[in-house]
Design a protein around this motif. Structure first.
Motif, PDB file in Angstrom:
ATOM      1  N   ARG A 244     -55.384 171.616  23.956  1.00  0.00           N
ATOM      2  CA  ARG A 244     -55.864 170.355  25.109  1.00  0.00           C
ATOM      3  C   ARG A 244     -56.974 169.547  24.566  1.00  0.00           C
ATOM      4  NH1 ARG A 244     -58.250 173.054  29.882  1.00  0.00           N
ATOM      5  NH2 ARG A 244     -56.177 173.647  30.417  1.00  0.00           N
TER       6      ARG A 244
ATOM      7  N   MET B 236     -56.705 165.409  23.853  1.00  0.00           N
ATOM      8  CA  MET B 236     -57.593 164.348  24.461  1.00  0.00           C
ATOM      9  C   MET B 236     -57.869 163.574  23.174  1.00  0.00           C
ATOM     10  SD  MET B 236     -60.136 166.695  26.769  1.00  0.00           S
ATOM     11  CE  MET B 236     -59.585 167.373  28.408  1.00  0.00           C
TER      12      MET B 236
ATOM     13  N   SER C  33     -54.938 161.237  22.404  1.00  0.00           N
ATOM     14  CA  SER C  33     -54.741 160.094  23.380  1.00  0.00           C
ATOM     15  C   SER C  33     -55.983 159.060  23.389  1.00  0.00           C
ATOM     16  CB  SER C  33     -54.426 160.846  24.575  1.00  0.00           C
ATOM     17  OG  SER C  33     -55.783 161.395  25.310  1.00  0.00           O
ATOM     18  N   ASP C  34     -57.291 159.735  23.266  1.00  0.00           N
ATOM     19  CA  ASP C  34     -58.477 158.752  23.225  1.00  0.00           C
ATOM     20  C   ASP C  34     -58.429 157.880  22.298  1.00  0.00           C
ATOM     21  OD1 ASP C  34     -59.065 159.801  25.616  1.00  0.00           O
ATOM     22  OD2 ASP C  34     -61.316 160.682  25.010  1.00  0.00           O
TER      23      ASP C  34
ATOM     24  N   ARG D 149     -57.212 149.406  22.992  1.00  0.00           N
ATOM     25  CA  ARG D 149     -58.097 148.349  23.531  1.00  0.00           C
ATOM     26  C   ARG D 149     -58.693 147.398  22.582  1.00  0.00           C
ATOM     27  NH1 ARG D 149     -62.120 152.570  26.380  1.00  0.00           N
ATOM     28  NH2 ARG D 149     -60.807 153.186  27.891  1.00  0.00           N
TER      29      ARG D 149
ATOM     30  N   GLU E  79     -70.844 154.991  26.205  1.00  0.00           N
ATOM     31  CA  GLU E  79     -69.809 156.099  26.629  1.00  0.00           C
ATOM     32  C   GLU E  79     -70.366 157.323  25.663  1.00  0.00           C
ATOM     33  OE1 GLU E  79     -65.249 156.334  26.170  1.00  0.00           O
ATOM     34  OE2 GLU E  79     -65.891 154.263  26.888  1.00  0.00           O
TER      35      GLU E  79
ATOM     36  N   ALA F  44     -70.705 167.040  25.630  1.00  0.00           N
ATOM     37  CA  ALA F  44     -69.306 167.087  25.166  1.00  0.00           C
ATOM     38  C   ALA F  44     -69.500 167.699  23.841  1.00  0.00           C
ATOM     39  CB  ALA F  44     -68.881 165.685  24.969  1.00  0.00           C
TER      40      ALA F  44
ATOM     41  N   PHE G 248     -64.693 166.515  20.303  1.00  0.00           N
ATOM     42  CA  PHE G 248     -64.312 165.591  21.545  1.00  0.00           C
ATOM     43  C   PHE G 248     -64.987 164.233  21.360  1.00  0.00           C
ATOM     44  CE2 PHE G 248     -64.918 163.655  25.693  1.00  0.00           C
ATOM     45  CZ  PHE G 248     -63.658 163.789  26.286  1.00  0.00           C
ATOM     46  N   ILE G 249     -66.343 164.218  20.832  1.00  0.00           N
ATOM     47  CA  ILE G 249     -66.836 163.070  20.617  1.00  0.00           C
ATOM     48  C   ILE G 249     -66.214 162.284  19.219  1.00  0.00           C
ATOM     49  CG2 ILE G 249     -68.658 161.758  20.215  1.00  0.00           C
ATOM     50  CD1 ILE G 249     -70.185 163.943  21.726  1.00  0.00           C
TER      51      ILE G 249
END
Lengths: 230, 297
Positions: free
Chosen positions: B4, B8, B11-12, B19, B204, B213, B217-218
């Motif tokens: 998972r 993430m 996808s991030d 963006r 963020e 976090a 993840f970061i």
């Protein structure tokens, strides 16, 4: 839950933010941290979530001396806390729902659990109808309620709030305090930094008073249920 | 690392690339341009080596006689050569045969050859050296052929083959070296992009840190960005080399003098080399910046 023992915080320029601060906040306790601006309230909170380390003394949170933790352990400890910042610190580019789920995502929750949890806390703070609004489209009080929702979404053991009602009117302040009261009712330890005498009078809770970096009053631990002025 | 968390991160990372699509496009362009140089060098080296291998016969020498040498004497020399060790075959090519062979190979030159009063192609022997004979021995043999009666010249592909193969090797090494050098450039490009990406998501990330976090993840999405930029740049560079190959193929087909070329696209091993270099460069660039940022926390 929180034990400060002889904590002093000195910055490189020689300024002393905290001086020999010692206190103990029980698990499930509720306390206000008060004092004039610049008294060291924010520094004390930062030490709890280890954004700052003490120059002297020790800070123990949830049975761990925070100053000695490695980065990974600090992050694990922070995942057990909810933090409401003075300025809200909402992410401007994300809507209300994403601001809340973002934290849950960072904590590794599955998408469905994230959605359920976020909807639940937004309902609790009365913002389920503003889920798709961006922070700039909300009033100050609504932004603060989103910050609270984000802080409590992960069901933390400890909730820290730094002047959560600082920019709000009295009615809104009471509304937000009620949210904190409900969260505390679920067994969460709550520590709120505020210099609003109205709140201190209305909610008779333990008060830790800081002045010039020194803890001048450690207050009395008050059990829940005997707290509120009618 | 859980699946998972990995999902993430990916996808991030991809969302962040989308963006900042302007920056992503610029970075991809720079990485593509740098790796294209290596890709084209490797393509050129591979095809040059293949062309040399295809068109050269290092074990075949042509022994030319003077015009005064009678055919009988050439036949005697041929017989003598056949008896020597290390020689597979000796074929006598008479002047008329030599001209006919030329006209078969280059039919478009027949009009020019017909204009000449005399046959310009001298008689010669085609001497094929056995495959087992080493290059040094082949050169010695070639030198002794020049001492035969009536022989004025001995020609073979050996020297040119060697030189062309060395040149191909040089181009290939240059391609690999530039690939590694450009990987460093790609690292810096990705580091710059990551720095900008970090700056644009500073708020963020600050919130991520204080809510606890995990580090992966970061920083994970930034590493994913670096890997995607690196791999994307290398694949686009490969596409560019494919374009060069297609253009060269069309030109070679259109021009009869380039008929000796049998062009091939960049081999899989070279593509993998470029992609590996760029992926490593991309992830290193991102990790470097993320590490610096993490230290600041």
């Amino acid at each position: 839950m929180i034990i400060f023992q002889g904590v002093t915080k000195m910055y490189e320029q020689g300024a002393v933010a905290l001086r020999d601060v010692s206190f103990h906040l029980e698990k499930g306790g509720f306390a206000f941290l008060t004092g004039p601006s610049g008294a060291g309230k924010t520094t004390l909170l930062k030490m709890i979530y280890r954004e700052e380390r003490p120059s002297e003394g020790s800070v123990e949170v949830a049975g761990k001396e925070s100053g000695r933790l490695a980065v990974g352990q600090v992050q694990r400890l922070r995942r057990r806390m909810g933090i409401v910042f003075q300025d809200g610190r909402l992410i401007a580019s994300r809507d209300v729902f994403e601001n809340v789920t973002f934290v849950l995502r960072a904590q590794g929750l599955a998408p469905r659990a994230r959605k359920e949890r976020a909807l639940n806390v937004l309902r609790q703070v009365g913002l389920s109808h503003r889920m798709r609004s961006l922070p700039r489209q909300l009033s100050g009080g609504e932004q603060q309620r989103v910050a609270i929702a984000r802080a409590v979404a992960a069901d933390p053991d400890l909730l820290l709030a730094d002047e959560p009602t600082g920019n709000l009117d009295r009615e809104m302040s009471v509304e937000i305090m009620e949210i904190f009261r409900r969260i505390h009712g679920r067994g969460t330890t709550v520590l709120i930094a505020t210099h609003d005498p109205f709140l201190l009078r209305k909610y008779r809770r333990r008060v830790l008073n800081l002045e010039g970096g020194c803890l001048t009053d450690k207050g009395v631990e008050i059990t829940s249920g005997s707290d509120e002025t009618p | 690392m859980s699946l998972r968390l990995l999902r993430m991160m990916v996808s991030d990372g991809l969302v962040a690339l989308l963006r900042g699509r302007g920056l992503t496009a610029a970075a991809l362009l720079i990485i593509t341009l740098t790796f294209s140089v290596s890709a084209v060098a490797l393509l050129a080296a591979g095809n040059l080596a293949a062309a040399v291998e295809l068109n050269s016969r290092p074990g075949v020498f042509r022994v030319y006689f003077s015009e005064e040498t009678p055919d009988s004497e050439a036949a005697v020399v041929a017989r003598r050569l056949r008896a020597r060790d290390g020689i597979d075959s000796v074929t006598v090519v008479w002047a008329d045969q030599a001209r006919d062979e030329f006209l078969v190979a280059f039919p478009e030159m027949s009009a020019g050859v017909a204009l000449l009063a005399d046959n310009p192609f001298p008689p010669h022997l085609e001497v094929t050296v056995a495959d087992a004979v080493a290059a040094v021995r082949r050169r010695e043999l070639r030198a002794t052929l020049g001492d035969e009666e009536g022989v004025v010249a001995v020609r073979g592909d050996d020297l040119w083959t060697r030189r062309l193969l060395e040149l191909a090797g040089l181009i290939r090494r240059a391609g690999l070296a530039t690939g590694l050098a450009f990987a460093l450039a790609a690292t810096l490009v990705v580091a710059g992009v990551t720095r900008l990406s970090l700056a644009s998501r500073r708020d963020e990330i600050a919130v991520m840190w204080v809510v606890g976090a995990p580090r992966a993840f970061i920083s994970g999405p930034f590493v994913v960005e670096g890997v995607v930029l690196g791999a994307g740049g290398a694949l686009l560079a490969w596409a560019a080399s494919w374009g060069v190959f297609r253009i060269a193929s069309v030109l070679a087909d259109a021009h009869p003098l380039l008929g000796f070329l049998a062009l091939a696209p960049l081999p899989l091993s070279s593509v993998l080399f470029l992609v590996a270099c760029s992926v490593v460069a991309g992830s290193c660039g991102a990790l470097l910046t993320v590490y610096q940022a993490a230290r600041a926390h």
